[in-house]
Design a protein around this motif. Structure first.
Motif, PDB file in Angstrom:
ATOM      1  N   LEU A 292       3.838  12.492  25.246  1.00  0.00           N
ATOM      2  CA  LEU A 292       4.001  13.136  23.948  1.00  0.00           C
ATOM      3  C   LEU A 292       3.659  12.190  22.795  1.00  0.00           C
ATOM      4  CD1 LEU A 292       7.305  15.110  24.596  1.00  0.00           C
ATOM      5  CD2 LEU A 292       5.054  16.085  24.135  1.00  0.00           C
ATOM      6  N   ILE A 293       4.018  10.934  22.947  1.00  0.00           N
ATOM      7  CA  ILE A 293       3.692   9.950  21.907  1.00  0.00           C
ATOM      8  C   ILE A 293       2.186   9.869  21.715  1.00  0.00           C
ATOM      9  CG2 ILE A 293       3.721   7.480  21.338  1.00  0.00           C
ATOM     10  CD1 ILE A 293       6.483   7.378  22.762  1.00  0.00           C
ATOM     11  N   GLU A 294       1.469   9.829  22.823  1.00  0.00           N
ATOM     12  CA  GLU A 294       0.011   9.739  22.750  1.00  0.00           C
ATOM     13  C   GLU A 294      -0.589  11.030  22.189  1.00  0.00           C
ATOM     14  OE1 GLU A 294      -3.814   8.956  25.732  1.00  0.00           O
ATOM     15  OE2 GLU A 294      -1.776   8.446  26.377  1.00  0.00           O
ATOM     16  N   ARG A 295      -0.105  12.174  22.643  1.00  0.00           N
ATOM     17  CA  ARG A 295      -0.683  13.451  22.220  1.00  0.00           C
ATOM     18  C   ARG A 295      -0.395  13.764  20.756  1.00  0.00           C
ATOM     19  NH1 ARG A 295       1.777  18.738  24.832  1.00  0.00           N
ATOM     20  NH2 ARG A 295       3.004  18.795  22.900  1.00  0.00           N
ATOM     21  N   GLU A 296       0.822  13.506  20.308  1.00  0.00           N
ATOM     22  CA  GLU A 296       1.234  13.900  18.962  1.00  0.00           C
ATOM     23  C   GLU A 296       1.146  12.759  17.959  1.00  0.00           C
ATOM     24  OE1 GLU A 296       1.859  16.932  18.068  1.00  0.00           O
ATOM     25  OE2 GLU A 296       1.788  17.798  20.087  1.00  0.00           O
ATOM     26  N   ARG A 297       0.775  11.568  18.411  1.00  0.00           N
ATOM     27  CA  ARG A 297       0.695  10.386  17.553  1.00  0.00           C
ATOM     28  C   ARG A 297       2.047  10.147  16.873  1.00  0.00           C
ATOM     29  NH1 ARG A 297      -2.063   7.572  19.801  1.00  0.00           N
ATOM     30  NH2 ARG A 297      -2.528   6.234  17.991  1.00  0.00           N
ATOM     31  N   VAL A 298       3.063  10.036  17.699  1.00  0.00           N
ATOM     32  CA  VAL A 298       4.441   9.847  17.249  1.00  0.00           C
ATOM     33  C   VAL A 298       4.582   8.497  16.554  1.00  0.00           C
ATOM     34  CG1 VAL A 298       6.808   9.484  18.069  1.00  0.00           C
ATOM     35  CG2 VAL A 298       5.432  11.380  18.972  1.00  0.00           C
ATOM     36  N   THR A 299       5.306   8.492  15.425  1.00  0.00           N
ATOM     37  CA  THR A 299       5.545   7.256  14.682  1.00  0.00           C
ATOM     38  C   THR A 299       6.985   6.762  14.820  1.00  0.00           C
ATOM     39  OG1 THR A 299       6.124   8.475  12.660  1.00  0.00           O
ATOM     40  CG2 THR A 299       3.802   7.868  12.969  1.00  0.00           C
ATOM     41  N   HIS A 300       7.949   7.673  14.983  1.00  0.00           N
ATOM     42  CA  HIS A 300       9.367   7.296  14.993  1.00  0.00           C
ATOM     43  C   HIS A 300      10.075   7.928  16.190  1.00  0.00           C
ATOM     44  CE1 HIS A 300       8.387   6.329  10.837  1.00  0.00           C
ATOM     45  NE2 HIS A 300       9.569   5.759  10.685  1.00  0.00           N
ATOM     46  N   CYS A 301      11.044   7.209  16.742  1.00  0.00           N
ATOM     47  CA  CYS A 301      11.851   7.739  17.841  1.00  0.00           C
ATOM     48  C   CYS A 301      13.211   7.057  17.833  1.00  0.00           C
ATOM     49  CB  CYS A 301      11.154   7.524  19.182  1.00  0.00           C
ATOM     50  SG  CYS A 301      11.909   8.481  20.530  1.00  0.00           S
ATOM     51  N   THR A 302      14.198   7.756  18.332  1.00  0.00           N
ATOM     52  CA  THR A 302      15.578   7.284  18.390  1.00  0.00           C
ATOM     53  C   THR A 302      16.002   7.155  19.844  1.00  0.00           C
ATOM     54  OG1 THR A 302      16.136   8.365  16.302  1.00  0.00           O
ATOM     55  CG2 THR A 302      17.950   7.875  17.783  1.00  0.00           C
ATOM     56  N   LEU A 303      16.544   5.981  20.204  1.00  0.00           N
ATOM     57  CA  LEU A 303      16.933   5.716  21.590  1.00  0.00           C
ATOM     58  C   LEU A 303      18.288   5.028  21.641  1.00  0.00           C
ATOM     59  CD1 LEU A 303      13.586   4.148  22.923  1.00  0.00           C
ATOM     60  CD2 LEU A 303      14.279   6.538  23.105  1.00  0.00           C
ATOM     61  N   VAL A 304      18.984   5.191  22.742  1.00  0.00           N
ATOM     62  CA  VAL A 304      20.110   4.323  23.062  1.00  0.00           C
ATOM     63  C   VAL A 304      19.562   3.160  23.885  1.00  0.00           C
ATOM     64  CG1 VAL A 304      21.873   6.115  22.974  1.00  0.00           C
ATOM     65  CG2 VAL A 304      20.638   5.698  25.116  1.00  0.00           C
ATOM     66  N   PRO A 305      20.311   2.047  23.996  1.00  0.00           N
ATOM     67  CA  PRO A 305      19.781   0.895  24.723  1.00  0.00           C
ATOM     68  C   PRO A 305      19.335   1.197  26.145  1.00  0.00           C
ATOM     69  CG  PRO A 305      21.660   0.217  23.421  1.00  0.00           C
ATOM     70  CD  PRO A 305      21.578   1.722  23.304  1.00  0.00           C
ATOM     71  N   THR A 306      20.016   2.113  26.825  1.00  0.00           N
ATOM     72  CA  THR A 306      19.615   2.453  28.190  1.00  0.00           C
ATOM     73  C   THR A 306      18.188   2.985  28.220  1.00  0.00           C
ATOM     74  OG1 THR A 306      21.896   3.002  28.754  1.00  0.00           O
ATOM     75  CG2 THR A 306      20.175   3.877  30.179  1.00  0.00           C
ATOM     76  N   LEU A 307      17.862   3.924  27.328  1.00  0.00           N
ATOM     77  CA  LEU A 307      16.506   4.463  27.278  1.00  0.00           C
ATOM     78  C   LEU A 307      15.513   3.403  26.827  1.00  0.00           C
ATOM     79  CD1 LEU A 307      17.015   8.045  25.790  1.00  0.00           C
ATOM     80  CD2 LEU A 307      16.363   7.441  28.116  1.00  0.00           C
ATOM     81  N   MET A 308      15.923   2.560  25.895  1.00  0.00           N
ATOM     82  CA  MET A 308      15.049   1.478  25.449  1.00  0.00           C
ATOM     83  C   MET A 308      14.631   0.605  26.634  1.00  0.00           C
ATOM     84  SD  MET A 308      15.902  -1.679  22.847  1.00  0.00           S
ATOM     85  CE  MET A 308      16.690  -2.644  24.163  1.00  0.00           C
ATOM     86  N   LEU A 309      15.591   0.260  27.483  1.00  0.00           N
ATOM     87  CA  LEU A 309      15.285  -0.571  28.651  1.00  0.00           C
ATOM     88  C   LEU A 309      14.350   0.163  29.613  1.00  0.00           C
ATOM     89  CD1 LEU A 309      18.822  -2.097  29.319  1.00  0.00           C
ATOM     90  CD2 LEU A 309      16.809  -3.308  28.470  1.00  0.00           C
ATOM     91  N   GLN A 310      14.552   1.465  29.786  1.00  0.00           N
ATOM     92  CA  GLN A 310      13.665   2.239  30.663  1.00  0.00           C
ATOM     93  C   GLN A 310      12.245   2.263  30.111  1.00  0.00           C
ATOM     94  OE1 GLN A 310      15.530   6.070  31.056  1.00  0.00           O
ATOM     95  NE2 GLN A 310      17.162   5.320  32.387  1.00  0.00           N
ATOM     96  N   TRP A 311      12.122   2.434  28.799  1.00  0.00           N
ATOM     97  CA  TRP A 311      10.792   2.429  28.175  1.00  0.00           C
ATOM     98  C   TRP A 311      10.128   1.063  28.325  1.00  0.00           C
ATOM     99  CZ3 TRP A 311       9.820   5.588  23.129  1.00  0.00           C
ATOM    100  CH2 TRP A 311      10.187   6.923  23.328  1.00  0.00           C
ATOM    101  N   LEU A 312      10.892   0.000  28.130  1.00  0.00           N
ATOM    102  CA  LEU A 312      10.331  -1.342  28.260  1.00  0.00           C
ATOM    103  C   LEU A 312       9.844  -1.602  29.683  1.00  0.00           C
ATOM    104  CD1 LEU A 312      12.915  -3.400  26.164  1.00  0.00           C
ATOM    105  CD2 LEU A 312      10.519  -2.976  25.577  1.00  0.00           C
ATOM    106  N   ALA A 313      10.584  -1.083  30.660  1.00  0.00           N
ATOM    107  CA  ALA A 313      10.186  -1.279  32.058  1.00  0.00           C
ATOM    108  C   ALA A 313       8.941  -0.472  32.406  1.00  0.00           C
ATOM    109  CB  ALA A 313      11.335  -0.905  32.988  1.00  0.00           C
ATOM    110  N   ALA A 314       8.809   0.713  31.801  1.00  0.00           N
ATOM    111  CA  ALA A 314       7.713   1.611  32.172  1.00  0.00           C
ATOM    112  C   ALA A 314       6.431   1.366  31.390  1.00  0.00           C
ATOM    113  CB  ALA A 314       8.156   3.055  31.973  1.00  0.00           C
ATOM    114  N   ALA A 315       6.519   0.820  30.203  1.00  0.00           N
ATOM    115  CA  ALA A 315       5.358   0.724  29.319  1.00  0.00           C
ATOM    116  C   ALA A 315       4.201  -0.093  29.874  1.00  0.00           C
ATOM    117  CB  ALA A 315       5.780   0.194  27.952  1.00  0.00           C
TER     118      ALA A 315
END
Length: 564
Positions: A292-315
């Motif tokens: 979705l970030i790539e398709r919609e050119r997302v600029t802002h997002c809200t995360l809790v630390p758990t999701l932040m860690l998942q994103w960091l691992a997957a990116a």
């Protein structure tokens, strides 16, 4: 000086009002304005009718369509008999109908009560009992959970709950309304005017509740928190500037919008007020969010630390184009400094730490803060009018830089809970300061460093779990004589629940069996223990209370030793 507030009594006298002298000061300073939150969005609809406002999967809604949908939904709600001063509980996933319904209810003057999708019968029954809604909006449910069926049970139990607004149901009974039809836009054309005339003039005033948020329930079941249009609107407008939201911004909501963090900090409402685009999603994995970030050119997002860690691992291995990301807000719990530093290098975005609570106060690191501040603090107060006290166990202020409980009041912090005078008396000082229950330190320039909780709770990935509530329900199990829940370290969630239990001697009890029992009791799944320790007796302090400190030390030792 601002115009005087309309001479009209509040629609709901059980909403605790901020002291008159402070309210007058906020109005005189221009912080509180003669405006409704829904009208701030609808005014934007008039200004840019052809811009895309909301994206939900393959569905896209322009600002003109959003305005028509809100006005049509408001009219249909009035036809159902929903009137100013009523309350409507809303338990929906992130979807287009959620946004339309929230704005329409505010337009009518019937504030929505925002409920997390994860809540089940135990929590929902309590929320309905306290807020006494005339309607409940729900999704039809899944194969695992019949949300529609539970809503019918609640309606049978609470006579004042007259209407069910249901999304996605195949069949509807009397007293039930198709939410998708209720929220559909009216005929095409330009966005309708937003200022109220005729029948709509009896709606809310700025000093009425715009929305009800729910407390984290750290001392038991959630408490209802009415946020007035004046304070709520000021908070959202302030957060928009701090987060750098503009009409060019695209905000992705991946966490439930029932979280105030996602709805209003600045979140969904702030993005719409600024004229940006909101992308609603319920992704099951970082890959879905990255798409979705790539398709919609997302600029802002809200995360809790758990999701932040998942994103960091997957990116690193995703191959997704995340170059549009500008700001990732992280809140709900304190992230580790090392992980915080990786947001810039691995996700390409500026990290904005956020600290706050449904009762009001918001703190942010600023987008131009030094890295050390961003990585190691939770930022400073959103408003210069926010007031802090940091006190010790004796209630006296501690020295600068020392740890103590944070007390706060300000233009968007409430003065009390809804229909709960006992909780209000316990949580608020006589002069209006809210006792946050958080242990903090303030650095020399006023940034908050979150150190822990005064009260007994577990912070599982940003979701606050009351040990007292879990213990009470676990002890309904016929085998459990006594129970005590404590936080234990968890690699993914930061903290998770370990439940110590004393049994009646009639045989073993496994974690899986206990979790099935808690599910049958209607407890939200995120509150379930991750580990069960069966003991002969619970340790006690010198005055006969369960020694939670000893239990926390015990589980920490077991984890360190690798004890299964």
């Amino acid at each position: 000086m601002t115009a005087p507030v309309r001479e009209r009594a509040a629609l709901d006298p059980e909403v605790v009002a901020i002291a008159a002298d402070r309210a007058a000061a906020y109005r005189d300073a221009g912080l509180w304005r003669q405006e409704l939150v829904s009208d701030l969005v609808l005014d934007r609809c008039r200004a840019q009718p052809d811009r895309c406002a909301v994206v939900d999967g393959d569905r896209r809604m322009t600002y003109a369509e959003l305005a028509r949908a809100v006005h049509e939904a408001a009219g249909r709600l009035r036809t159902l008999g929903i009137a100013p001063g009523d309350r409507v509980c809303v338990q929906l996933p992130n979807c287009l109908e959620y946004v339309v319904l929230v704005l329409a209810l505010q337009h009518v003057g019937a504030p929505p009560v925002l409920i997390l999708p994860a809540f089940r019968e135990h929590e929902l029954n309590h929320i309905v009992s306290v807020t006494r809604p005339v309607a409940l909006a729900v999704d039809s449910g899944t194969r695992r959970f019949d949300q529609h069926g539970l809503a019918r049970t609640l309606r049978d139990r609470h006579p004042g709950l007259r209407h069910l607004l249901v999304r996605g149901a195949d069949r509807l009974a009397e007293g039930e309304t198709d939410l998708a039809q209720l929220c559909r836009p009216g005929p095409g054309g330009t966005a309708p005017g937003t200022r109220r005339t005729g029948a709509a003039a009896a709606g809310a005033a700025p000093h009425d509740a715009a929305v009800f948020l729910l407390s984290g329930g750290t001392t038991g079941l959630p408490k209802a928190i009415p946020r007035t249009h004046e304070g709520y609107g000021y908070m959202i407008r302030t957060a928009v500037g701090i987060a750098g939201i503009t009409s060019k911004s695209v905000t992705l909501a991946v966490m439930p919008a029932a979280h105030g963090f996602v709805m209003n900090c600045p979140g969904v409402l702030g993005t719409l007020i600024a004229g940006g685009r909101v992308v609603l999603a319920n992704p099951n994995s970082p890959a879905g969010a990255f798409e979705l970030i790539e398709r919609e050119r997302v600029t802002h997002c809200t995360l809790v630390p758990t999701l932040m860690l998942q994103w960091l691992a997957a990116a690193p291995g995703s191959g997704a184009d995340l170059s549009s990301l500008e700001v990732i807000q992280v809140g709900g719990a304190r992230p580790g400094a090392e992980a915080a530093a990786r947001v810039r290098t691995e996700l390409g975005a500026t990290l904005q730490q956020c600290y706050g609570m449904s009762e009001g106060l918001l703190c942010f690191t600023r987008l131009d803060d030094l890295d050390e501040t961003v990585h190691t603090t939770q930022g400073s107060a959103a408003s210069a009018a926010d007031e802090f006290r940091v006190v010790g166990a004796d209630g006296r202020p501690v020295a600068q830089g020392e740890m103590g409980e944070l007390l706060t009041r300000g233009p968007y912090t409430v003065a009390g809970y809804y229909r709960n005078p006992e909780a209000t008396a316990a949580a608020f000082t006589p002069d209006g300061f809210y006792r946050t229950g958080d242990l903090v330190r303030l650095d020399p320039v006023g940034n908050v460093v979150l150190e822990g909780r005064v009260r007994d709770s577990i912070n599982r990935g940003g979701e606050k779990i009351s040990a007292e509530e879990l213990e009470s329900i676990a002890q309904r199990h016929p085998r459990i004589v006594q129970a005590a829940g404590v936080a234990m370290a968890h690699e993914l969630y930061g903290e998770a629940v370990c439940l110590y239990a004393v049994l009646d001697g009639g045989g073993p009890l496994g974690l899986r069996e206990l979790r099935r029992f808690l599910e049958q009791q209607g407890l939200a799944a995120f509150k379930f223990p991750e580990r069960l320790e069966i003991v002969d007796a619970l340790p006690l302090t010198g005055i006969g209370k369960i020694d939670k400190k000893a239990l926390r030390e015990d589980i920490a030792g077991r984890l360190a030793a690798g004890t299964p």
